[in-house]
Each structure stands twice: as structure tokens, then as C-alpha cells.
Design a protein around this motif. Structure first.
Motif, PDB file in Angstrom:
ATOM      1  N   TYR A 167      -2.966  -2.916 -13.293  1.00 39.33           N
ATOM      2  CA  TYR A 167      -3.240  -4.135 -12.532  1.00 39.33           C
ATOM      3  C   TYR A 167      -1.990  -4.995 -12.556  1.00 39.33           C
ATOM      4  CZ  TYR A 167      -4.766  -8.905 -11.572  1.00 39.33           C
ATOM      5  OH  TYR A 167      -4.868 -10.182 -11.065  1.00 39.33           O
ATOM      6  N   ASN A 202      -2.345  -9.779  -5.768  1.00 38.70           N
ATOM      7  CA  ASN A 202      -2.946  -8.868  -6.741  1.00 38.70           C
ATOM      8  C   ASN A 202      -2.935  -7.435  -6.209  1.00 38.70           C
ATOM      9  OD1 ASN A 202      -4.388 -10.820  -8.865  1.00 38.70           O
ATOM     10  ND2 ASN A 202      -4.725 -11.667  -6.809  1.00 38.70           N
ATOM     11  N   SER A 203      -2.713  -6.481  -7.103  1.00 36.14           N
ATOM     12  CA  SER A 203      -2.773  -5.077  -6.724  1.00 36.14           C
ATOM     13  C   SER A 203      -3.264  -4.240  -7.902  1.00 36.14           C
ATOM     14  CB  SER A 203      -1.401  -4.567  -6.269  1.00 36.14           C
ATOM     15  OG  SER A 203      -0.528  -4.429  -7.368  1.00 36.14           O
ATOM     16  N   ILE A 204      -3.772  -3.060  -7.578  1.00 40.56           N
ATOM     17  CA  ILE A 204      -4.141  -2.097  -8.608  1.00 40.56           C
ATOM     18  C   ILE A 204      -3.476  -0.764  -8.273  1.00 40.56           C
ATOM     19  CG2 ILE A 204      -6.325  -3.177  -9.230  1.00 40.56           C
ATOM     20  CD1 ILE A 204      -7.737  -1.069  -7.509  1.00 40.56           C
ATOM     21  N   ARG A 251      -0.104  -8.697 -10.987  1.00 35.85           N
ATOM     22  CA  ARG A 251      -0.329  -9.995 -10.340  1.00 35.85           C
ATOM     23  C   ARG A 251       1.004 -10.686 -10.097  1.00 35.85           C
ATOM     24  NH1 ARG A 251      -4.134 -13.755  -9.232  1.00 35.85           N
ATOM     25  NH2 ARG A 251      -3.535 -15.958  -9.379  1.00 35.85           N
ATOM     26  N   MET A 310      -2.594  -0.003  -4.390  1.00 35.25           N
ATOM     27  CA  MET A 310      -3.399  -0.647  -3.362  1.00 35.25           C
ATOM     28  C   MET A 310      -3.371  -2.167  -3.554  1.00 35.25           C
ATOM     29  SD  MET A 310      -7.412  -0.020  -2.336  1.00 35.25           S
ATOM     30  CE  MET A 310      -8.066  -0.625  -3.900  1.00 35.25           C
ATOM     31  N   SER A 311      -3.030  -2.898  -2.491  1.00 36.01           N
ATOM     32  CA  SER A 311      -3.027  -4.358  -2.539  1.00 36.01           C
ATOM     33  C   SER A 311      -4.447  -4.890  -2.395  1.00 36.01           C
ATOM     34  CB  SER A 311      -2.151  -4.922  -1.413  1.00 36.01           C
ATOM     35  OG  SER A 311      -0.809  -4.537  -1.581  1.00 36.01           O
ATOM     36  N   LEU A 312      -4.843  -5.747  -3.327  1.00 35.87           N
ATOM     37  CA  LEU A 312      -6.141  -6.407  -3.213  1.00 35.87           C
ATOM     38  C   LEU A 312      -6.037  -7.633  -2.323  1.00 35.87           C
ATOM     39  CD1 LEU A 312      -7.238  -6.176  -6.957  1.00 35.87           C
ATOM     40  CD2 LEU A 312      -7.847  -4.637  -5.067  1.00 35.87           C
ATOM     41  N   ASP A 313      -4.936  -8.350  -2.446  1.00 36.38           N
ATOM     42  CA  ASP A 313      -4.610  -9.476  -1.579  1.00 36.38           C
ATOM     43  C   ASP A 313      -3.115  -9.733  -1.740  1.00 36.38           C
ATOM     44  OD1 ASP A 313      -4.272 -11.018  -3.960  1.00 36.38           O
ATOM     45  OD2 ASP A 313      -6.393 -11.545  -3.954  1.00 36.38           O
ATOM     46  N   GLN A 329       0.829  -1.195   0.000  1.00 40.93           N
ATOM     47  CA  GLN A 329       0.000   0.000   0.000  1.00 40.93           C
ATOM     48  C   GLN A 329       0.866   1.248   0.000  1.00 40.93           C
ATOM     49  OE1 GLN A 329      -3.230  -1.095  -0.179  1.00 40.93           O
ATOM     50  NE2 GLN A 329      -4.287  -0.392   1.637  1.00 40.93           N
TER      51      GLN A 329
END
Length: 440
Positions: free
Chosen positions: A188, A129-131, A190, A123-126, A66
Motif C-alpha cells: 500500500y 493512494n495505490s495498492i 500513499r 492499481m491506483s485507488l485514487d 496503473q
């Protein structure tokens, strides 16, 4: 992402977004984005921390966590031209196609301080994965001269008479081109395993362009659309493209990165279809970068990058001014700036002590201008080939502040007037820039 974190980021986001909309961000540079990369002369395609600025390598963003970065660059470019050799004398009735031998002597550009803000957010999605979102711009390209640059004293001496209006009578000053570019990237990324990251970005662009003092090209019939050649206020175009990036953290000692951005396909600028090839279509050239990082020991790293900007893929940038033996600007098949593809080599080192990182770098770029294309490129004299840089970062609690200073050494390149081979011209440019950023 928690409400607390969103609140922490909301105010910086608002301030930078506002600044971006009220500032003029000028066009293209090889120095990468953010003070970490700039303090290493643009090297850092394979450094994860640089990916926060979006246009570096989206493949590294998944390793970043993040992050929010806010930066501002202050650039102070200078340029000048010098014309040697008297314009060729000719008879008024000699030909319907007259040469454009311009006034001899030197002129300095109007020097302006450029303020270039930028923002990057990841921002980390998990865990895998991040965007990310990035808004950024590039360094100055266009220049302004307080002179009638494209003015022939030989033709002016013909005077005007009944039924004949002297082509030099409409030439105005200042002579200028202004090319502003704004970019936004939605990325995006990964992770595949623990070492490999692959990212893609949708890159949007907004360009504005204006030019003045180019009337001679129209009055001498060198433009297909002389009414859409010069002094037509500001034209805007919008476009989109994509970027692919790969980050490979090979081991504790080695990292590698590769990034490729497609050409950005822009809408046409009808106001300048008499100047820009393909009736006003000024696409943004594709580019690729390869980067390697070596850590001989924990506190020290070395980064080496190669970058290529592919001007040949865009007619407005890559085509020669003279096509099929004659100068014809604008329209579907008009000439361009005649630039070659440009290779750039970047090397930087970083040394770390607790809470501090210090960096230096050197960059060398091939000269993208060829001798026969100096006449139009007087307005965009991209002749600097050597840059050196210095910078540092300091950890302050959970934040990090970074600073960079880059010097583009004074460079003079010599070419000739393609519309009057008796004339030679020197283009000179130099630059000094500073950048500071805060990362949260």
C-alpha cells in the motif's frame, strides 16, 4: 478499474501465476528486480518505474499509476572448488574428535540453466493512494558437485573392523545444497503532497531446502541430530515480514528513495535440524537500500544505490561454523555459514531518445565470506564481487518491453579448512543472466 482493463490483465496474470508454481526460483541476489533495474546493475531504489516489481521501493508505487509487468530471467551460474594441501595424518586412537581433511583437487559444479519468472501489478485507488501485488524470486545460491566432497581419505584408510564402522563408509554423492525461495508482497502506497510517497508491504515467503552428501559431519559427531542432517528429501518453511519505502521526488533533477525490509521470520525445517542452527530455523536476513537519482538534463539520468544485507541478524547465516572452539552443527546453538553483513554499491546511467531508453551499470559487493568459513560455504560459494550490465526499453504503443544482460565476473576467493588447518581451498564463481519483461 474498468472491466476492459481487468480483461486486458487477466490472461497475463494467469500465465505468469501458472509459471511461478511450476518453476523453481532459486535464492538471494543483489541485482534488484525487473530488467530496468538489472540493466543498471541493480541501481534504482529512487526510480519510480522500478517500484512495479514490489521489492524495490513501495513508496514509489503511488506515482506509478496503473501498471502490470511480466518478466522472466534466465541465469547461467558456474562454480567450482579446489582443495590444496594433503589431509593431516593422525593415529586412529589419538582422539575421539577427528579432523575432517578432505580430498585434494578441483571439482566443477553441475551447471544448470535457471528460469526465474516474476510479476508486478499496481492499481491506483485514487490520486493519493495505490495498492500493488508482486511475486518474485532471487538468483541461484545452492550448488551440486558430482563428488564425495566431505570425504576424508585418511579416515577411510583406517578401514572397518569388528565393533568399528568407518565414518567414511556412509558418505554419498552427489554433494549438494538446494535453497529455493519464493516471495509475494502486498503493498500500500500513499502520496503526501506532490513529491513524497510512503509505502508499506506485507512480504510472505516460502522456502524449500534439501542437502546431500553431508554424512561425515554426523558420523564424526559434529552434528547434534545426525539423522536430520542430510539426504532427508525436501523441507519447506513459510514466513512473513514487512517492508517500508519512501520516495521523495525532490525536484525535476533530483530523486531520493529509501527502503527497509525486516527479517523474514520462517518456520523451522525439522528435516534439517541437524544442519541448520536454531534446530532448522533459516530466517531470511533483513536488508536496507538507499538510492539517489540525478537528471543533469531531460534525456539523461544517473542512479547511485547502496544496499546492505544483514546476515549477522540470523544465526544460521551469521554464526561461525566453530562455536566455543568446536564444530557443532544444528540444534539450538549450532554453528552456521559464518557470513558477514554485505554492503553493495550500484551505479547506473540511462539515456533516452523517443521510444527508446538505453542503460548500463556497474555493481561492487563486499565479499561476505571469511577465510575460516569456506568449508560449509563450498555448497553456496557467493564470491562474485563485480557485475556489469547493459539493457534497453522500447515503447510499443501503450506497452513497453525491456531487456537486460548482466555479467558477474569470474572471481576466486581463498580460505582454509576450519576442520583441518593444513588445507587451503579456492572457491570460484561466475554468472551470466538475461531478463526480459513487458509492462502494460
Amino acid at each position: 478499474m474498468t472491466t476492459k482493463n481487468l480483461s486486458k490483465f487477466s490472461i497475463p496474470f494467469f500465465l505468469v501465476a501458472l509459471l511461478l508454481f511450476v518453476s523453481q526460483i532459486q535464492a538471494q541476489s543483489n541485482l534488484a528486480y525487473g530488467p530496468r533495474a538489472k540493466s543498471m546493475a541493480g541501481a534504482g531504489t529512487a526510480i519510480v518505474e522500478n517500484s512495479i516489481w514490489g521489492n524495490s521501493n513501495p513508496g514509489g508505487q503511488v506515482f506509478l499509476g496503473q501498471k502490470l509487468g511480466i518478466g522472466i530471467e534466465i541465469a547461467m551460474p558456474k562454480a567450482s572448488y579446489f582443495v590444496a594441501g594433503e589431509p593431516t595424518e593422525f593415529e586412529q586412537t589419538q582422539s575421539s574428535i577427528w579432523p575432517l581433511g578432505i580430498k585434494t583437487g578441483g571439482v566443477d559444479s553441475e551447471n544448470k540453466v535457471l528460469v526465474i519468472p516474476q510479476i508486478g501489478f499496481n492499481m491506483s485507488l485514487d490520486d493519493n493512494n495505490s495498492i500493488g501485488i508482486s511475486i518474485y524470486g532471487n538468483g541461484n545460491k545452492g550448488k551440486e558437485y558430482a563428488a564425495k566432497t566431505y570425504y576424508s581419505p585418511v579416515i577411510a584408510d583406517f578401514g572397518s573392523s569388528e565393533g568399528f564402522i568407518n565414518p567414511m563408509g556412509t558418505v554419498s554423492y552427489p554433494t549438494f545444497m538446494k535453497l529455493n525461495q519464493y516471495f509475494a508482497a502486498l503493498s500500500y502506497s500513499r502520496k503526501f503532497g506532490d513529491k513524497l510517497g510512503i509505502g508499506i508491504s506485507l512480504v510472505g515467503a516460502w522456502q524449500s531446502f534439501s542437502a546431500g552428501g553431508l554424512e561425515a559431519f554426523g558420523s564424526l559427531h559434529y552434528s547434534e541430530f545426525p539423522n536430520e542432517l542430510t539426504n532427508n528429501e525436501t523441507a519447506n518453511s513459510f514466513g512473513v515480514g514487512g517492508k517500508l519505502g519512501v520516495q521523495w521526488n525532490v525536484s525535476k533533477k533530483f530523486q531520493a528513495g529509501v527502503a527497509f525490509r525486516t527479517k523474514l521470520y520462517m518456520t523451522t525445517m525439522d528435516e534439517y535440524k541437524g544442519l541448520i542452527s536454531e534446530s532448522g530455523k533459516l530466517d531470511i536476513p533483513s536488508e536496507w537500500s538507499i538510492g539517489l537519482v540525478y537528471h543533469p538534463f531531460d534525456r539523461f539520468l544517473m542512479a547511485l544505490d547502496m544496499n546492505r544485507i544483514c546476515h549477522s541478524g540470523v544465526p544460521a547465516w551469521g554464526l561461525a561454523m566453530k562455536q566455543k572452539g568446536a564444530v557443532s552443527l544444528g540444534g539450538e546453538n549450532g554453528g552456521g555459514f559464518g557470513r558477514t553483513d554485505q554492503m553493495t554499491y550500484k551505479f547506473g546511467i540511462q539515456y533516452s531518445i523517443p521510444k527508446w531508453q538505453f542503460r548500463v551499470g556497474y555493481q561492487y559487493s563486499d565479499l561476505t565470506l571469511v577465510a575460516s568459513e569456506f568449508l560449509l560455504n563450498m555448497m553456496m560459494p557467493d564470491v562474485i564481487t563485480d557485475h556489469v550490465s547493459f539493457g534497453f526499453s522500447r515503447d510499443i504503443g501503450e506497452q513497453n518491453i525491456s531487456f537486460a544482460i548482466v555479467k558477474g565476473f569470474k572471481k576466486t576467493a581463498t580460505g582454509f579448512n576450519v576442520m583441518d588447518n593444513a588445507q587451503f581451498m579456492d572457491l570460484t564463481a561466475q554468472n551470466l543472466l538475461f531478463e526480459v519483461a513487458v509492462e502494460f
